[in-house]
Each structure stands twice: as C-alpha cells, then as structure tokens.
Design a protein around this motif. Structure first.
Motif, PDB file in Angstrom:
ATOM      1  N   GLY A  30       0.811  -1.205   0.000  1.00  0.00           N
ATOM      2  CA  GLY A  30       0.000   0.000   0.000  1.00  0.00           C
ATOM      3  C   GLY A  30       0.850   1.262   0.000  1.00  0.00           C
ATOM      4  O   GLY A  30       0.534   2.238  -0.689  1.00  0.00           O
ATOM      5  N   ILE A  31       1.940   1.242   0.764  1.00  0.00           N
ATOM      6  CA  ILE A  31       2.844   2.396   0.804  1.00  0.00           C
ATOM      7  C   ILE A  31       3.508   2.589  -0.559  1.00  0.00           C
ATOM      8  O   ILE A  31       3.624   3.725  -1.045  1.00  0.00           O
ATOM      9  N   LEU A  32       3.926   1.511  -1.181  1.00  0.00           N
ATOM     10  CA  LEU A  32       4.567   1.611  -2.500  1.00  0.00           C
ATOM     11  C   LEU A  32       3.607   2.225  -3.519  1.00  0.00           C
ATOM     12  O   LEU A  32       3.987   3.107  -4.300  1.00  0.00           O
ATOM     13  N   ARG A  33       2.361   1.786  -3.503  1.00  0.00           N
ATOM     14  CA  ARG A  33       1.364   2.347  -4.417  1.00  0.00           C
ATOM     15  C   ARG A  33       1.161   3.846  -4.141  1.00  0.00           C
ATOM     16  O   ARG A  33       1.047   4.647  -5.071  1.00  0.00           O
ATOM     17  N   THR A  34       1.140   4.200  -2.858  1.00  0.00           N
ATOM     18  CA  THR A  34       0.921   5.595  -2.483  1.00  0.00           C
ATOM     19  C   THR A  34       2.105   6.460  -2.882  1.00  0.00           C
ATOM     20  O   THR A  34       1.933   7.569  -3.400  1.00  0.00           O
ATOM     21  N   VAL A  35       3.309   5.962  -2.652  1.00  0.00           N
ATOM     22  CA  VAL A  35       4.521   6.691  -3.039  1.00  0.00           C
ATOM     23  C   VAL A  35       4.529   6.933  -4.541  1.00  0.00           C
ATOM     24  O   VAL A  35       4.809   8.045  -5.012  1.00  0.00           O
ATOM     25  N   ASN A  36       4.213   5.905  -5.314  1.00  0.00           N
ATOM     26  CA  ASN A  36       4.204   6.044  -6.778  1.00  0.00           C
ATOM     27  C   ASN A  36       3.169   7.070  -7.225  1.00  0.00           C
ATOM     28  O   ASN A  36       3.406   7.855  -8.160  1.00  0.00           O
ATOM     29  N   TRP A  37       2.023   7.094  -6.552  1.00  0.00           N
ATOM     30  CA  TRP A  37       0.981   8.066  -6.908  1.00  0.00           C
ATOM     31  C   TRP A  37       1.445   9.485  -6.591  1.00  0.00           C
ATOM     32  O   TRP A  37       1.281  10.397  -7.411  1.00  0.00           O
TER      33      TRP A  37
END
Length: 317
Positions: free
Chosen positions: A299-306
């Motif tokens: 979830g953090i990786l997805r958020t960082v990418n966004w």
C-alpha cells in the motif's frame, strides 16, 4: 429492527462524496452495481475524484440544506452513508461552532434519510472518539482540537438514537487510519511519505504505542460490506493489524529510503493511547467475512508512486 444483514443494497446516498474516502466508496459501490447519489457541497466542489459512470448521480447539497434531499433525489434509496464533516483536520478541529454544526447536520441527515426511504444509516466514525473518552478518564489536560473528537462521539450516539426512534437500521464504521492514493491531507502517513521523498527530517515520539493503518481500497470495501451485511446498532472497527507505530514508520522509510534516519523520541509521547481492547477488531469479519487484503508495504509503494506521479505532473504543468 433487529437484523439487517440479509438486505441487498441497490442504491445509496453518500455525503461528502468528493472527499478522499467518500469518492473511493462511490467507486466501490458503482463497481458492485449500486446506484449512487453522490452528495457534494455545491457546484464549486471539486468532482475530479468521482468515478464517471451512469450509475453515479451528483447531487449538490450543503450540510445545512439536507432538508432538500427528498426533493433532489426523487427515486427511493435504501442505504445512507454519512461522511460529510467540516473541519476533520487542521486547527478547525478546535472550532466549537463548526463542530456543533456537524453534529446538528448529522442528526438531520438521519431524519431526512427516513424520508428518502432508507432502511440503513451508516455513520463514519473515528478511533479519535475512543481516544478522547480515554483522555477524560485520566484527568489529563486535553487539547482544544479534541473538540472534533467530542463532536464525533456526540454525533455517533445521537444519530443512533434518532435512527432507532425512526426504525432505521444503524451501523457505525470506526475508521482507524486510512491511507493511499488520492490522500492530500496532513495526516500522518501522507505527511511522512512526502517529507521522506523530499529528504526532510521526520520527528516522532518513541513510537511504542499501538497504531493501525488500512489501505483505502480495503477501507471502502469494508464500508461496502457494512452496507450489505452490517447488523443493527453494531460498531465495526475498520483496520488491519494493530502494532507499534515505530514498526509502521520504519516500513515507510524502507520503501522510500532505507538510509534515512527517523527522529524517534524527539517528540513527547501522546497524552492518551489506545490498546485496541476498546474494539472488537474481529466483529466485521464475523458478520461479513471482510479481511484487509493489501499489505502495508504494498500500500505504501502504491501511495509513493501516486504522489511522485502527481508531483511530476504538477512540475511539468
């Protein structure tokens, strides 16, 4: 009205529909073939978060004008999700007039949901309700911003009483800490990610207190399940797996830059903490089968990418 768990949701009202959680819930409902009436404040509201679908209908109506909802929504509605709340972050949390108006408008939302034909009212609650109740028990000094928490407590129980009196099913979704793409508020995860991306120093307490975070997609799926299978007068905790805050913060750091030093112990410990015995964290699973599916690291990786994608787009603009 004893049990609403067997009702099938066909159409729903969502107030605060263009907010971070409200918009994601609208998407989740539409995805599950639910007709959605997305209530937004006025024509100036930012609707960019809302899904484009023939099943989604935008309704412009401010909180203090909920009496107009029966005129604006001519078709019958079975479920009412109440997310609209002014001053949920920042210094306005301590504005007693704003927070009292939130309580009044929440009560009005229940009354007018009855006129819409709703058989279930779902109130978006917060773990901050429980934090303020714990703080009061300790006789510790409480900050002005806890007026928000107190208002949530009042609204939650007053809405339940009104719903019970009107024979409307009532459920409460207790939000732990939701994070994910689309979040722009100064809440913890969003702030820490943005600081670490910019290589800024982050200061924290010791981080030994328990915390919990849930990814936005899981959170709105939980709210959908409450709408479908939630039982009357139950309060459902919406979270993942409570563990020491420090563990979560280290995972965020490791995704962005494992070499960053986090300032644990540089801030004082919070006055009150939760031990999570305050909630039945398994109740939603027992009633609906819901389980959070997105691991925190993913979830953090997805958020960082966004966030990086948003920064690139704005930089190019």
């Amino acid at each position: 009205m004893e049990d609403l768990g067997g009702l099938i949701m066909k159409n729903a009202v969502v107030t605060g529909a263009n907010g971070f959680v409200g918009a994601a819930l609208c998407y989740e409902l539409v995805k599950n073939d639910v007709e959605v009436y997305a209530v937004c404040r006025n024509e100036a509201s930012n609707l960019s978060r809302l899904v484009q679908s023939p099943k989604l209908h935008v309704v412009f109506c401010a909180q203090d004008q909920y009496k107009k909802l029966p005129e604006l929504i001519s078709d019958g509605v079975d479920t009412f999700y109440h997310f609209a709340w002014e001053g949920s972050s920042g210094s306005i949390r301590g504005n007693s007039e704003v927070q009292l108006e939130n309580v009044r408008c929440s009560c009005e939302a229940v009354r007018f949901s009855k006129l819409l034909g709703c058989n279930k009212f779902i109130f978006a609650s917060s773990i901050m309700e429980y934090e303020i109740q714990n703080a009061i028990k300790t006789e510790a000094k409480i900050g002005i911003n806890t007026i928000y928490s107190s208002a949530k407590v009042a609204a939650s129980y007053m809405c339940q009483a009104i719903a019970n009196d009107l024979d409307i099913g009532y459920c409460c979704g207790i939000i732990s800490n939701i994070y994910g793409p689309g979040e722009t508020s100064p809440r913890l995860v969003n702030s820490v990610i943005r600081k670490l991306i910019c290589d800024q120093h982050c200061s924290f307490s010791s981080g030994i207190q328990l915390y919990d975070f849930i990814y936005i997609d899981d959170a709105v799926r939980a709210f959908y399940m409450i709408g479908e299978k939630g039982k009357n007068n139950r309060r459902y905790y919406i979270g993942s797996k409570p563990k020491p805050l420090k563990n979560y913060l280290l995972e965020i750091r490791d995704v962005i830059n494992p070499e960053s030093e986090l300032g644990f112990g540089e801030l004082p410990q919070p006055v009150t903490v939760l031990n999570y015995d305050e909630f039945n964290v398994n109740l939603l699973y027992q009633d609906s089968g819901f389980k959070a599916e997105i691991p925190f690291k993913e979830g953090i990786l997805r958020t960082v990418n966004w966030i990086k994608g948003e920064e690139n787009r704005h930089g190019q603009g």
